[in-house]
Scaffold this motif. Structure first.
Motif, mmCIF file in Angstrom:
data_model
loop_
_atom_site.group_PDB
_atom_site.id
_atom_site.type_symbol
_atom_site.label_atom_id
_atom_site.label_comp_id
_atom_site.label_asym_id
_atom_site.label_seq_id
_atom_site.Cartn_x
_atom_site.Cartn_y
_atom_site.Cartn_z
ATOM 1 N N LEU A 54 7.521 -82.209 27.676
ATOM 2 C CA LEU A 54 6.240 -81.898 27.060
ATOM 3 C C LEU A 54 6.420 -80.659 26.195
ATOM 4 C CD1 LEU A 54 3.728 -82.337 30.037
ATOM 5 C CD2 LEU A 54 4.197 -83.965 28.195
ATOM 6 N N LEU A 55 5.729 -80.656 25.075
ATOM 7 C CA LEU A 55 5.879 -79.577 24.102
ATOM 8 C C LEU A 55 4.525 -79.276 23.473
ATOM 9 C CD1 LEU A 55 7.958 -77.850 22.392
ATOM 10 C CD2 LEU A 55 7.903 -79.734 20.754
ATOM 11 N N ALA A 56 4.241 -78.006 23.264
ATOM 12 C CA ALA A 56 3.022 -77.612 22.556
ATOM 13 C C ALA A 56 3.387 -77.183 21.145
ATOM 14 C CB ALA A 56 2.320 -76.476 23.279
ATOM 15 N N VAL A 57 2.664 -77.712 20.172
ATOM 16 C CA VAL A 57 2.863 -77.309 18.788
ATOM 17 C C VAL A 57 1.582 -76.675 18.267
ATOM 18 C CG1 VAL A 57 4.593 -79.087 18.337
ATOM 19 C CG2 VAL A 57 2.186 -79.568 17.865
ATOM 20 N N ASP A 58 1.742 -75.826 17.283
ATOM 21 C CA ASP A 58 0.605 -75.191 16.617
ATOM 22 C C ASP A 58 0.268 -76.055 15.406
ATOM 23 O OD1 ASP A 58 -1.259 -73.605 15.372
ATOM 24 O OD2 ASP A 58 -0.076 -71.756 15.465
ATOM 25 N N LYS A 59 -0.728 -76.912 15.571
ATOM 26 C CA LYS A 59 -1.100 -77.832 14.491
ATOM 27 C C LYS A 59 -1.627 -77.053 13.292
ATOM 28 C CE LYS A 59 -4.668 -81.138 13.189
ATOM 29 N NZ LYS A 59 -5.155 -80.253 12.120
ATOM 30 N N PRO A 60 -1.086 -77.314 12.101
ATOM 31 C CA PRO A 60 -1.613 -76.650 10.907
ATOM 32 C C PRO A 60 -2.966 -77.252 10.485
ATOM 33 C CG PRO A 60 0.619 -77.545 10.550
ATOM 34 C CD PRO A 60 0.076 -78.164 11.785
ATOM 35 N N GLN A 61 -3.745 -76.456 9.804
ATOM 36 C CA GLN A 61 -4.988 -76.955 9.238
ATOM 37 C C GLN A 61 -4.673 -77.934 8.104
ATOM 38 O OE1 GLN A 61 -7.618 -73.866 7.934
ATOM 39 N NE2 GLN A 61 -9.080 -75.258 6.998
ATOM 40 N N GLY A 62 -5.475 -78.969 7.983
ATOM 41 C CA GLY A 62 -5.355 -79.888 6.856
ATOM 42 C C GLY A 62 -4.581 -81.152 7.137
ATOM 43 N N CYS A 63 -3.986 -81.272 8.318
ATOM 44 C CA CYS A 63 -3.276 -82.506 8.642
ATOM 45 C C CYS A 63 -3.917 -83.153 9.867
ATOM 46 C CB CYS A 63 -1.785 -82.263 8.863
ATOM 47 S SG CYS A 63 -1.397 -81.239 10.286
ATOM 48 N N THR A 64 -3.735 -84.454 9.989
ATOM 49 C CA THR A 64 -4.286 -85.177 11.127
ATOM 50 C C THR A 64 -3.348 -85.071 12.324
ATOM 51 O OG1 THR A 64 -3.194 -87.279 10.599
ATOM 52 C CG2 THR A 64 -5.328 -86.833 9.522
ATOM 53 N N SER A 65 -3.846 -85.466 13.482
ATOM 54 C CA SER A 65 -3.002 -85.498 14.671
ATOM 55 C C SER A 65 -1.860 -86.494 14.488
ATOM 56 C CB SER A 65 -3.844 -85.861 15.896
ATOM 57 O OG SER A 65 -4.879 -84.912 16.085
ATOM 58 N N HIS A 66 -2.137 -87.601 13.801
ATOM 59 C CA HIS A 66 -1.093 -88.589 13.506
ATOM 60 C C HIS A 66 -0.014 -87.978 12.618
ATOM 61 C CE1 HIS A 66 0.738 -92.061 11.402
ATOM 62 N NE2 HIS A 66 0.582 -92.653 12.581
ATOM 63 N N ASP A 67 -0.418 -87.157 11.656
ATOM 64 C CA ASP A 67 0.551 -86.476 10.795
ATOM 65 C C ASP A 67 1.470 -85.568 11.609
ATOM 66 O OD1 ASP A 67 -0.585 -87.618 8.525
ATOM 67 O OD2 ASP A 67 -1.900 -85.908 8.149
ATOM 68 N N VAL A 68 0.903 -84.892 12.606
ATOM 69 C CA VAL A 68 1.698 -83.998 13.452
ATOM 70 C C VAL A 68 2.778 -84.793 14.173
ATOM 71 C CG1 VAL A 68 1.645 -82.512 15.497
ATOM 72 C CG2 VAL A 68 -0.131 -82.289 13.751
ATOM 73 N N VAL A 69 2.395 -85.936 14.739
ATOM 74 C CA VAL A 69 3.364 -86.772 15.455
ATOM 75 C C VAL A 69 4.461 -87.248 14.503
ATOM 76 C CG1 VAL A 69 3.665 -88.976 16.653
ATOM 77 C CG2 VAL A 69 1.755 -87.476 17.258
ATOM 78 N N ALA A 70 4.075 -87.662 13.292
ATOM 79 C CA ALA A 70 5.060 -88.147 12.325
ATOM 80 C C ALA A 70 6.056 -87.043 11.957
ATOM 81 C CB ALA A 70 4.348 -88.661 11.076
ATOM 82 N N ARG A 71 5.552 -85.829 11.743
ATOM 83 C CA ARG A 71 6.444 -84.720 11.403
ATOM 84 C C ARG A 71 7.358 -84.375 12.574
ATOM 85 N NH1 ARG A 71 3.476 -79.732 8.556
ATOM 86 N NH2 ARG A 71 5.608 -78.924 8.872
ATOM 87 N N ALA A 72 6.825 -84.425 13.784
ATOM 88 C CA ALA A 72 7.638 -84.126 14.959
ATOM 89 C C ALA A 72 8.750 -85.158 15.132
ATOM 90 C CB ALA A 72 6.758 -84.080 16.203
ATOM 91 N N ARG A 73 8.433 -86.423 14.871
ATOM 92 C CA ARG A 73 9.462 -87.459 14.991
ATOM 93 C C ARG A 73 10.621 -87.196 14.046
ATOM 94 N NH1 ARG A 73 5.135 -92.484 15.162
ATOM 95 N NH2 ARG A 73 4.905 -92.562 17.449
ATOM 96 N N ARG A 74 10.291 -86.799 12.834
ATOM 97 C CA ARG A 74 11.361 -86.498 11.868
ATOM 98 C C ARG A 74 12.143 -85.257 12.271
ATOM 99 N NH1 ARG A 74 7.131 -87.949 8.273
ATOM 100 N NH2 ARG A 74 6.681 -85.750 7.819
ATOM 101 N N ALA A 75 11.450 -84.268 12.788
ATOM 102 C CA ALA A 75 12.093 -82.989 13.091
ATOM 103 C C ALA A 75 13.097 -83.089 14.236
ATOM 104 C CB ALA A 75 11.041 -81.931 13.421
#
Length: 313
Positions: free
Chosen positions: A12-33
């Motif tokens: 489990l990991l906590a990320v600091d979601k940036p303003q302006g992106c969706t929760s789905h966008d966060v998951v997509a970026r994490a998958r790439r990272a």
């Protein structure tokens, strides 16, 4: 069907979601990272909002449905002058009220916020992810349908004024909220404006804590990598908030095969355990399974083929 590959990261990991992106966008970026496809998130944050979001990676995704995180904390800017159809700054104005002079008074603001603390019924925003007849409410609202959501019980546990400022002639209250799960801060702002014979919306929102997970536990999406994920992984037992039982190596085969464990192990739990309770079975600094106390023994509820890392001593 292709066989699912074994995950290198199970945590489990906590990320600091940036303003302006969706929760789905966060998951997509994490998958790439981290080069891991099996990633999900617990809870949703609006695009306008930033802050704490808990992700599950690999086997950690299996915990997401169990993470209750009943208490959430936010810092919100509540701007007076008009309401919007989304109850935040991203929507279209729907009602305008010239702000009264009293709305610039910090003492009056603090008193008004104090009066909103406690259990109450809240009508969620029409632009929300709540399903109505199998369709997300926001999809109906975007299509122009009239959406009337039923009120739901919520609790405002704290509403503390941080400051009163003025932006483009409008009063802005910066408020620290602590609320129960399922509370919409946007709706609190809307109802606060109406209570004061005014009109208000949320113009900025930051989640500072979700259950025991705070901003201090978060990693930036820009800094996310397999290495930072391992370095910042959360303790899954702490996040779940369940009793932990340290099991010895001789029990691991029984756990893997889903066999019940003897009830005597409950005496070694880090807190009192009773019938029907869920317990975390831990070995080697990792979560091996979740069990349930049944008839004085521990029955397996979820067994993790790849242990979920991050359990602290």
């Amino acid at each position: 069907m292709a066989k699912r590959t074994i995950s290198d990261l199970n945590l489990l990991l906590a990320v600091d979601k940036p303003q302006g992106c969706t929760s789905h966008d966060v998951v997509a970026r994490a998958r790439r990272a981290v080069s891991e496809r099996r990633i999900g998130h617990a809870g949703t944050l609006d695009p306008l909002a930033s802050g704490v979001m808990v992700l599950g990676l690999g086997q950690g995704t299996r915990l997401l449905g169990r993470i209750t995180q009943d208490t959430k904390s936010y810092i919100a800017d509540v701007t007076f002058g008009f309401e919007t159809n989304t109850d935040d700054a991203e929507g279209e104005p729907t009602r305008t009220v010239e702000p009264a002079a009293e709305l610039f008074d910090a003492a009056a603001a603090a008193r008004a916020l104090a009066s909103t603390v406690g259990p109450q019924m809240q009508v969620p925003p029409a632009f929300s992810a709540i399903s109505v007849g199998g369709v997300r409410s926001y999809k109906r609202a975007r299509a122009g349908d009239a959406v009337e959501l039923p009120a739901r019980p919520i609790e405002v546990r704290a509403a503390t004024l941080i400051s009163v400022s003025e932006v483009d002639g409008a009063p802005v209250w910066t408020v620290a909220y602590t609320v129960s799960k399922g509370t919409y801060i946007r709706a609190l702002a809307r109802d606060l404006g109406r209570m004061l014979d005014a009109a208000a919306h949320v113009s900025s929102l930051r989640r500072t804590a979700s259950g025991s997970v705070t901003l201090a536990s978060c990693v930036s999406l820009d800094d996310l990598s397999p290495e930072t994920a391992r370095a910042k992984m959360l303790d899954p037992v702490e996040v779940l908030g369940v009793p932990a039982i340290a099991v010895e190596g001789r029990h691991l085969d029984d756990i893997a095969c889903g066999r019940r464990l003897p009830g005597g192990l409950m005496a070694t739990a880090d807190r009192a355990v009773g019938e029907g309770d869920t317990v975390a079975l831990v070995n080697g600094g990792a979560l091996r399974a979740l069990g349930r106390v049944e008839a004085g023994r521990i029955a397996m509820s979820d067994v993790f083929p790849q242990p979920i890392c991050g359990v602290r001593p």
